[in-house]
Design an enzyme around this catalytic site. Structure first.
Site, PDB file in Angstrom:
ATOM      1  N   ARG A 253       2.262  -5.630  20.884  1.00 55.07           N
ATOM      2  CA  ARG A 253       2.850  -5.494  22.218  1.00 55.07           C
ATOM      3  C   ARG A 253       3.819  -6.649  22.491  1.00 55.07           C
ATOM      4  O   ARG A 253       3.544  -7.790  22.148  1.00 55.07           O
ATOM      5  CB  ARG A 253       1.749  -5.480  23.278  1.00 55.07           C
ATOM      6  CG  ARG A 253       0.933  -4.195  23.272  1.00 55.07           C
ATOM      7  CD  ARG A 253      -0.201  -4.235  24.273  1.00 55.07           C
ATOM      8  NE  ARG A 253      -1.236  -5.180  23.872  1.00 55.07           N
ATOM      9  CZ  ARG A 253      -2.364  -5.364  24.550  1.00 55.07           C
ATOM     10  NH1 ARG A 253      -2.579  -4.696  25.685  1.00 55.07           N
ATOM     11  NH2 ARG A 253      -3.268  -6.224  24.118  1.00 55.07           N
TER      12      ARG A 253
ATOM     13  N   ASP B  53       6.349  -8.700  25.428  1.00 55.12           N
ATOM     14  CA  ASP B  53       6.432  -8.998  26.858  1.00 55.12           C
ATOM     15  C   ASP B  53       7.760  -8.544  27.446  1.00 55.12           C
ATOM     16  O   ASP B  53       8.698  -8.187  26.721  1.00 55.12           O
ATOM     17  CB  ASP B  53       6.290 -10.501  27.092  1.00 55.12           C
ATOM     18  CG  ASP B  53       4.901 -11.012  26.755  1.00 55.12           C
ATOM     19  OD1 ASP B  53       3.938 -10.236  26.889  1.00 55.12           O
ATOM     20  OD2 ASP B  53       4.783 -12.181  26.354  1.00 55.12           O
TER      21      ASP B  53
ATOM     22  N   ARG C  77       6.567 -18.312  22.047  1.00 55.82           N
ATOM     23  CA  ARG C  77       7.346 -18.965  23.107  1.00 55.82           C
ATOM     24  C   ARG C  77       6.790 -20.340  23.454  1.00 55.82           C
ATOM     25  O   ARG C  77       7.540 -21.268  23.783  1.00 55.82           O
ATOM     26  CB  ARG C  77       7.386 -18.063  24.334  1.00 55.82           C
ATOM     27  CG  ARG C  77       8.236 -16.810  24.127  1.00 55.82           C
ATOM     28  CD  ARG C  77       8.060 -15.826  25.271  1.00 55.82           C
ATOM     29  NE  ARG C  77       8.419 -16.421  26.554  1.00 55.82           N
ATOM     30  CZ  ARG C  77       8.149 -15.853  27.729  1.00 55.82           C
ATOM     31  NH1 ARG C  77       7.503 -14.695  27.779  1.00 55.82           N
ATOM     32  NH2 ARG C  77       8.524 -16.447  28.847  1.00 55.82           N
TER      33      ARG C  77
END
Length: 267
Positions: free
Chosen positions: A49, A51, A203
């Site tokens: 998945r 973001d 990130r």
């Protein structure tokens, strides 16, 4: 019949991959397109998945269907009903035992970063941005401390649903692309490969690497962050703009592509 699809998308306009009541997700758009092509509901499961604002060059999904159509028809037919920033790159029938997420032996991400005194324009929302020069030697030294199996709790988002923070980071490649000296405008490409990733893991690592690259922290600080096992010890989460899910890796026995043409335009 179980089908696997590889798709690419620009995540700028979507609320991530996972289906939401708003309908503004990549999964929602893909399943709506599959429904129109197959003339029946189709539910999909993905390899990883992404973001909101994160892109993908080869997201892989699988679904089960009673329809028997050529692989090329699934590509052309589904793309007909998809928005222009999402496209199925390939389709392939797979054995019933294949699972887009569980069958993956590794996953890959790239982060593309613009180093320039001027903000991005034509590549806005497709690259991250820093205006200070980065030290490649310092960043590579910091990155080496993350390789191997570790508890990555310091790089894990509070909303992460992974059952364990322990992951094996196999590779971090850092490459500078562009003319000029070390202080001139250029692009950086950071590439990551691991058995799996935590929510916001890449990130959060990027935030720390940039802190080291700009001289705000020494390379050894990365080891301190890792050992702290606390999100509070790390740098702020970096922007999603330049993050690309390169896709999963599977055992060769499944016979699935490892890359698509979409890989070749990135810096």
């Amino acid at each position: 019949m179980r089908m696997a699809l590889g798709l690419s998308y620009n995540g700028q306009g979507y609320s991530g991959w996972q289906s939401q009541p708003s309908g503004n997700t990549v999964q929602d758009r893909l399943e709506a397109a599959l429904h129109r092509f197959a003339t029946q509901p189709v539910g999909t499961l993905c390899a990883g998945r992404t973001d909101a604002g994160v892109h993908a060059l080869m997201q892989v999904v699988h679904f089960d269907t009673p329809l028997e159509r050529p692989a090329a028809s699934w590509v052309r037919g589904t793309n007909r009903f998809l928005p222009p920033d999402i496209a199925v790159q390939w389709a392939q029938p797979v054995a019933d035992g294949f699972h887009a997420r569980a069958s993956a032996v590794a996953r890959r991400y790239a982060y593309v970063l613009l180093q320039s005194p001027v903000r991005p324009s034509v590549d806005a929302a497709r690259v991250g941005w820093v205006f200070q020069a980065l030290d490649p030697a310092a960043m590579r030294q910091a990155a080496e401390q993350l390789l191997g199996e570790h508890d990555f709790s310091s790089f894990r988002a509070a909303a992460c649903q992974a059952p364990s923070p322990v992951k094996t980071l196999r590779r971090i490649d850092i490459v500078r692309r562009g003319p000029g000296d070390a202080h001139g405008p250029c692009y950086w490409r950071f590439e990551f490969e691991a058995d799996a990733f935590l929510h916001h893991m890449v990130r959060n690592i990027m935030g720390c690497l940039i802190a080291v690259g700009q001289g705000r922290q020494p390379p050894a600080w990365m080891q301190q962050v890792l050992r702290a096992k606390s999100r509070a010890a790390a740098a702020p989460t970096f922007a999603p703009d330049g993050l690309y899910f390169l896709g999963p890796l599977y055992d060769a026995a499944w016979g699935l592509p490892r890359r698509t043409a979409a890989y070749d335009w990135l810096p």
